[in-house]
Design a protein around this motif. Sequence first.
Motif, short mmCIF file in Angstrom:
data_model
loop_
_atom_site.label_atom_id
_atom_site.label_comp_id
_atom_site.label_asym_id
_atom_site.label_seq_id
_atom_site.Cartn_x
_atom_site.Cartn_y
_atom_site.Cartn_z
N LEU A 1 -10.82 9.34 -4.24
CA LEU A 1 -10.13 8.64 -3.16
C LEU A 1 -8.75 8.16 -3.59
N ALA A 2 -8.56 7.96 -4.89
CA ALA A 2 -7.26 7.54 -5.39
C ALA A 2 -6.19 8.61 -5.19
N LEU A 3 -6.61 9.83 -4.86
CA LEU A 3 -5.67 10.94 -4.68
C LEU A 3 -5.39 11.24 -3.21
N VAL A 4 -5.94 10.44 -2.31
CA VAL A 4 -5.82 10.75 -0.88
C VAL A 4 -4.37 10.77 -0.42
N ASP A 5 -3.52 9.91 -0.97
CA ASP A 5 -2.12 9.92 -0.55
C ASP A 5 -1.46 11.28 -0.81
N GLU A 6 -1.84 11.89 -1.94
CA GLU A 6 -1.25 13.18 -2.28
C GLU A 6 -1.97 14.34 -1.63
N LEU A 7 -3.24 14.14 -1.26
CA LEU A 7 -4.05 15.21 -0.70
C LEU A 7 -4.93 14.62 0.42
N MET B 1 0.83 -1.19 0.00
CA MET B 1 0.00 0.00 0.00
C MET B 1 0.87 1.25 0.00
N SER B 2 0.37 2.29 -0.65
CA SER B 2 1.11 3.54 -0.69
C SER B 2 0.99 4.26 0.64
N ALA B 3 1.96 5.13 0.89
CA ALA B 3 1.92 5.94 2.10
C ALA B 3 1.54 7.36 1.73
#
Length: 316
Positions: free
Chosen positions: A285-291, A1-3
Amino acid sequence: MSASMTTDQRAARTTRAVAAAVAAGRERGLAVTEPIVLHDVFSVVVHLAPSPVVVRVPTVLAPGMDLDGLADRQRTELAVVSWLAEHGTPVIAPSPLVDVEPVHRDGFSMTFWHYVDRDSSAEPDYVRNAALVADLHLALREYPGELPFLSAAEPKTLTASFAVLAERPDLIAPAELERAQHEWELIEPLVSSRAVFDAAFPDMGVQPIHGDAPAYNIVPTTNGALYADFELTTLGPVEWDLAAFGPEAADAYDAAAAGVGLRPLDRRVLRFVEAVGMARTIACLALVDELPLLREGIEPAMQQWRSQPFPDDLLG
């Protein structure tokens, strides 16, 4: 999973965007001594003070979007807004101090806009603004340039985002993602093909539209209200621009539209574009890691979606 990006990493991204905007401005002969960040969410918006120029630097790009695709979208935006400004529509116009074109620098693609003084005393009034959208639609009807059909729906981006989310059960439960993907599969043909849309909604017609919630993107200034942020300008039904603002705003638009000779909103089309908007919201939701702030911001819409069945009447 991404952080998720850390606060320091996001601050560094903002710093890089500001530095790129300042350097690009100076390369074009602008005096820049006090850059001021006006906004920092999906884009970093920088006033190149003391020059009367604002630079918008997109920093959070959805899956499937690259700098070339972003620049193509920016060229469309600049062309449409320039035309509107030339024909007397009250818009935040591209800056006359630099060439009207996207600028690539240091891994960013940015656009340059005329600086305006905001009226800080004005309270948001989206019902009033919804009525103003009718005048914008009337002006946009005459735009002579070519526009893609419902590119604001970003179908490739949504499909790519759902693929990312399939690997991220920490962001959305698999059962909820399955439902969202199924609903998207049902409505995707209607945003990807004008012929399919026309067959589903005969006699509605399409025209140039703002594409990105114009009632929200009307800026109160000391010289009056100005339309802004045409990043998703496209060809589509006028209902697209009124999605999710509620029945009072829709009624305000209808009253204003009747006054300028435009048709009222079709409630079935409005439900369709709101369903597309919900799919786009879930895909974010796919952008949550960045934002990371997106997760909390999206949750109220997710709760509403969970409580409501898909509107079957959209498919005829």
